[in-house]
Each structure stands twice: as structure tokens, then as C-alpha cells.
Design an enzyme around this catalytic site. Structure first.
Site, short mmCIF file in Angstrom:
data_model
loop_
_atom_site.label_atom_id
_atom_site.label_comp_id
_atom_site.label_asym_id
_atom_site.label_seq_id
_atom_site.Cartn_x
_atom_site.Cartn_y
_atom_site.Cartn_z
N SER A 470 49.90 20.59 57.72
CA SER A 470 50.00 22.18 57.32
C SER A 470 51.02 22.78 58.51
O SER A 470 50.78 23.73 59.03
CB SER A 470 48.56 22.85 57.69
N HIS A 471 52.31 22.11 58.26
CA HIS A 471 53.25 22.93 58.88
C HIS A 471 54.26 23.55 57.88
O HIS A 471 55.52 23.18 57.74
CB HIS A 471 54.32 21.86 59.78
N GLN A 472 53.70 23.97 56.70
CA GLN A 472 54.62 24.69 55.57
C GLN A 472 55.51 25.63 55.85
O GLN A 472 55.16 26.63 56.88
CB GLN A 472 53.49 25.18 54.43
#
Length: 534
Positions: A470-472
Site C-alpha cells: 500500500s504505497h500507492q
């Protein structure tokens, strides 16, 4: 507040960036600031205990709980995206790891046509934000709002992991945010006195007593209001009523890499053809909105441990759960006070990589992803991901309804180099586990298991079982090309009085976790808005 009330600045989203902006823009009392957050207050016990991310990562009370569309390169699998829906945003539910990325990441931003964003330019803002436990030096600051500390609890597995990395020729590194990133060592974490240090606790809470700052929770922004090509305010829903607020100076979107482009499109700013197809009147044709989506995708390798020293062992024993719970309550120490990854490795696994192309997050527990829970045996794991993915995706509208989740199409693992990097990373993890001192703790490899032997079998395992961290980023990218959404001052191209300040402005994904860079981006943006220098 009254409908139609005016402020100097309206900030949408009280996440990592929004909390920084709310603090900095309200300093001195000169400006009236409104901060709107769709989620609630950060008053959950599980937010503030570091290990609580295991609960909040699936809690719909504080989490948007997004799901991607089926991913073609992953056999049609949908991937879960936890994102914070609470004061502090994802900094209230993340793994608490403090990583800035490589200097070369920011120099590359500058080379892409973004003056003022080289590593030399951004370092002062990292230091301004930081209250570094180890003191100040050329790379670190003290006295900033965000406390960064060393791990208090050091599991022998972590020392063994670092030792086995050294046996493979990888140097020890005691500061991944210092002179260089490459090497193996311990993470630092955003933990203060044994409690989570989120952007809400570090930045927002000290500012709440200011009379010129208004914070509304449970306020879902529906669109930006435009007068021609100028943003004049926002429309939002609060306590069952649709309200508006006016911005005398600027509207600032800090809603994150999913919601910021979503809001732009709902407001008529985006690819005109796509907006028209969704029944939205195009107000400003900006093709890059929602494009350039990037994220860290990888997979984990897990082992069975021959000693009862893992978090799995704690969770399998009611007595040990009570023991470590009491330890944290009385001393703020113990296994409950540590981040999601305790030790790390940044290494080069492809021969043509000039800087580390891979990150390991070493974990003294093992289990499935998110809702699957921990395995019922002593175990530990490595999560492996390429740090500079070439795969690109997009975010588009599902409908003109603000309450419909947009279409999230990350296009994971579509690039051959991403797949090759991850495969080589898993092979490195195996070599480390087969060498001492880590080998002294290993009974056997649990997943993917020894039967997964060839490169193609490893790749198939990562396709079928991998996940994201979840490093968008990148969906409102900074730049001057035809697909850029904001300029180097983070002002939306072609629209006055509107900025985007969050991880969505990153033109390329940094080499590591994204919370610290997002805070830096907001510090730098606040200084630009106020005409200050670090």
C-alpha cells in the site's frame, strides 16, 4: 460551521499531508484554515498501540478498505488496499516504518523537470519534520514534530537476519536514511514513548487549540467548486447535510493517491472524454489525472522457527498475550511496541542496477495477508518487493457518485523487470536462510516451499500469492509534460487556487515506505504557500 462560510485555506483530507498543512498554515494565527476529514477521530485504542495495525488494517471504522479491479498479470486476482479513514489517515494504521528512500529518487524527480525537488532541495524538509532520537547531523534533525526512534525490542532473529545478509556480502547499515540506503540493519520507527506517532499526534493535536483552525470529522467532500478555471471552495456532506465552504486563497487536496484524483474527476477536472462518458461536465481537460499509478508489489517467504520467540508464539498463548499486554501497559515496551517490520535489507539483485532495487521487510511473525491472521506455529517471514517498479496503472471513475469507489487498476507485475527483480529477491532470501546465523533458527521453509524451485515456479508463486504494501503514488503527478497534473509548486495545471499535496504528486515511486516522504512533501508545500524557506 455555517453553510457557505469562508476560510483562507481549505484542506481536504486529514492524513499524513493534511495534518502537516493544517499545523503549518495555521501557525501564527494569520490565516483561517478548514480541515475536512471523511473519517472520524483517532480515539481507538488500537491506533495508538504500535502492534494495533494488525487490527486497524481491516477495521472499516478507520479504513476505506479499497479493492482493486482484477489484475490481468496476476491471473485476475483482486488486491486489498487498506487506506486510513481517520484523523492521521494512513499514518494512523500503517506499519510505523520510517524510510525516506534514496537520494537518487529525488534527483531523478529533478531530472524529470521538477526544479526544487532534488535530494539537496528536499533534505531540509525531512530534517525540519524530524525529532531524531539519535541527534542531529548532516542528514537528521531534532526538535521537529515527528519523533523517530530506535527499536527498543531486538529479537535474536533480527540479529541473525543481519548477520546472514553480511555472509552474502551485503554490508551492515545502521541508518537507511543517512549517507546511503544499501545494506541490512534495523528500521527506525515513528514511535514516541512506546506509542504510535501519527501525523495526527505529531502535527494536528498541538494545533487543535488554535482558534483559526477548524477541523471537521465525518465530512465527506463531494467536489471542488469552480468559477471558470478557478477553485473557489468545496461541497461536502456533514451530519446528513450538504454544505459548502469558500476558500479565499486556496483549496488543497490532501486526500491521498486514490481520493485526490477521484475528487478532481468528480469536479470535472480530468480526461474530458472519460468524464463525459461518466456523465460529468468536463470543466478542465487534464489527461493525467488518475494515470501513472505505481505501488510496491511483492511476496513473502516464510519459515518455521525452532524456538518459541516469534509473535506467532505470543498469539498462540493466552498467558503470553496477557503478559506482553501488561508489559506494554506498564512500561510501553515489549513485542507490542514494535513496527510491522523490525529489520530490513536494501540490495541490488540485478547486475545493471546502480543502487538498491529490492527491499526486504523482515518480520518476527508469519501469516497470510491482512485478514488471514498468523500461522499456528513458530514462524517468521521476509516480505520482498522491487523498490522502483516499472508497472503502471490507473484510477478511473466507476460512476459520478462520490460514494462509489473508483476503479483501481494497478496493473501489478505487468513489467518483466519487476518480475525478475522479485524472483531474484526470493532467491537471495533463500541463500540467507541457508547461511548462519539465520540458518540456526530454521526448521524448514513453509512458503513457497522447496518444491517451488525454478525461476518460473517462483514467479508463478508470486503471481498467485503476492500482495502490495500500500504505497500507492503518482496519480496526480508533478511535472511539466502533457500527463502532469501539478507543477513543481504542486498547483494544478490550468486551474487557479487549487493544489494537490500528498503522495499522488510523486512522479516516480521512491525506494521504500512512503509515509516520511509524504510528510516531507507537505512540509515543503506549506513553506512554498507561506513564502518561507526551510
Amino acid at each position: 460551521m455555517q453553510d457557505g462560510q469562508s476560510y483562507d485555506y481549505i484542506i481536504v483530507g486529514a492524513g499524513s499531508a493534511g495534518c502537516v498543512l493544517a499545523n503549518r498554515l495555521s501557525e501564527g494565527g494569520r490565516h483561517q484554515v478548514l480541515l475536512l476529514e471523511a473519517g472520524g477521530k483517532d480515539d481507538s485504542f488500537w491506533i495508538h498501540i504500535p502492534i494495533g495495525y494488525g487490527k486497524t488494517i481491516v477495521d472499516e471504522k478507520v479504513n476505506w478498505k479499497f479493492q482493486t479491479e482484477p489484475n490481468p498479470a496476476l491471473g485476475g486476482r483482486c488486491i486489498y488496499w487498506p487506506r486510513g479513514k481517520v484523523l492521521g489517515g494512513s499514518s494512523s494504521i500503517n506499519g510505523l516504518i520510517y524510510i525516506r528512500g534514496q537520494a537518487e529518487d529525488y534527483d531523478h524527480w529533478r531530472q524529470l523537470g521538477n526544479p526544487g525537488w532534488s535530494y539537496e532541495d528536499v533534505l531540509p524538509y525531512f530534517k525540519k519534520a524530524e525529532n531524531q532520537e539519535n541527534g542531529s547531523d548532516a542528514f537528521h534533525g531534532v526538535g521537529g514534530p515527528l519523533t523517530v526512534t530506535n527499536l527498543r525490542e531486538r529479537n535474536p532473529l533480527c540479529d541473525a537476519f543481519i548477520g546472514s545478509a553480511q555472509s552474502q556480502g551485503i554490508p551492515r547499515n545502521d541508518d537507511f536514511n543517512g549517507a546511503q540506503q544499501e545494506g541490512a540493519g534495523y528500521f527506525q520507527a515513528t514511535v514516541r514513548n512506546g506509542r504510535r506517532e501519527s501525523a495526527a499526534t505529531a502535527y494536528l493535536r498541538p494545533a487543535l487549540r488554535r482558534s483559526n483552525l477548524t477541523v471537521l470529522t465525518g465530512a465527506m467532500t463531494e467536489k471542488v467548486l469552480l468559477d471558470g478555471k478557478k477553485a473557489t471552495g468545496v461541497q461536502f456532506r456533514h451530519q446528513g447535510k450538504v454544505l459548502t465552504a469558500r476558500a479565499g486563497r486556496e483549496v488543497i487536496l490532501s486526500a491521498g493517491s486514490i481520493k485526490s484524483p477521484h475528487l478532481l474527476m468528480l469536479s470535472g477536472i480530468g480526461d474530458a472524454q472519460h468524464l463525459a462518458e461518466q456523465g460529468i461536465e468536463p470543466r478542465h481537460d487534464l489527461r493525467g489525472v488518475g494515470q501513472n499509478l505505481q505501488d510496491h508489489y511483492g511476496g513473502q517467504i516464510t519459515w518455521k522457527c525452532n524456538q518459541a520467540i516469534t509473535m506467532n508464539d505470543v498469539m498462540m498463548s493466552r498467558f503470553r498475550q496477557m503478559q506482553v499486554g501488561l508489559q506494554w501497559l506498564l512500561t510501553r515496551r515489549g513485542p507490542l511496541s514494535v513496527p510491522a517490520g523490525q529489520a530490513a535489507l536494501f540490495a541490488r539483485v540485478l547486475p545493471d542496477s546502480a543502487t538498491p532495487d529490492l527491499q526486504f521487510l523482515f518480520q518476527t511473525f508469519s501469516g497470510g495477508y491482512y485478514e488471514d491472521g498468523l500461522f499456528k506455529f513458530s514462524g517468521f517471514a521476509n516480505f520482498i518487493c522491487p523498490v522502483r517498479p516499472n508497472s503502471r496503472g490507473q484510477i478511473t471513475l466507476r460512476s459520478p457518485d462520490p460514494y462509489d469507489q473508483p476503479r483501481l487498476e494497478p496493473n501489478y507485475f505487468s513489467d518483466e523487470r519487476d518480475r525478475r527483480t522479485a524472483v531474484e529477491g526470493l532467491k537471495l532470501a533463500r541463500r540467507m536462510a541457508a547461511s548462519r546465523p539465520l540458518a540456526d533458527f530454521v526448521i524448514s521453509e513453509h512458503l513457497p516451499g522447496s518444491e517451488t524451485a525454478t525461476d518460473q515456479q517462483i514467479e508463478d508463486y508470486l503471481v498467485e500469492n503476492g500482495g502490495c504494501v500500500s504505497h500507492q503514488v503518482g496519480t496526480c503527478k508533478m511535472g511539466t509534460d502533457a500527463m502532469a497534473v501539478v507543477d513543481p509548486n504542486l498547483r494544478v495545471h490550468g486551474v487557479g487556487g487549487l493544489r494537490v499535496v500528498d503522495a499522488s504528486i510523486m512522479p516516480t515511486l521512491i525506494s521504500g515506505n512512503t509515509n516520511a516522504p509524504t510528510i516531507m512533501i507537505a512540509e515543503k508545500a506549506a513553506a512554498a504557500i507561506l513564502g518561507q524557506a526551510a
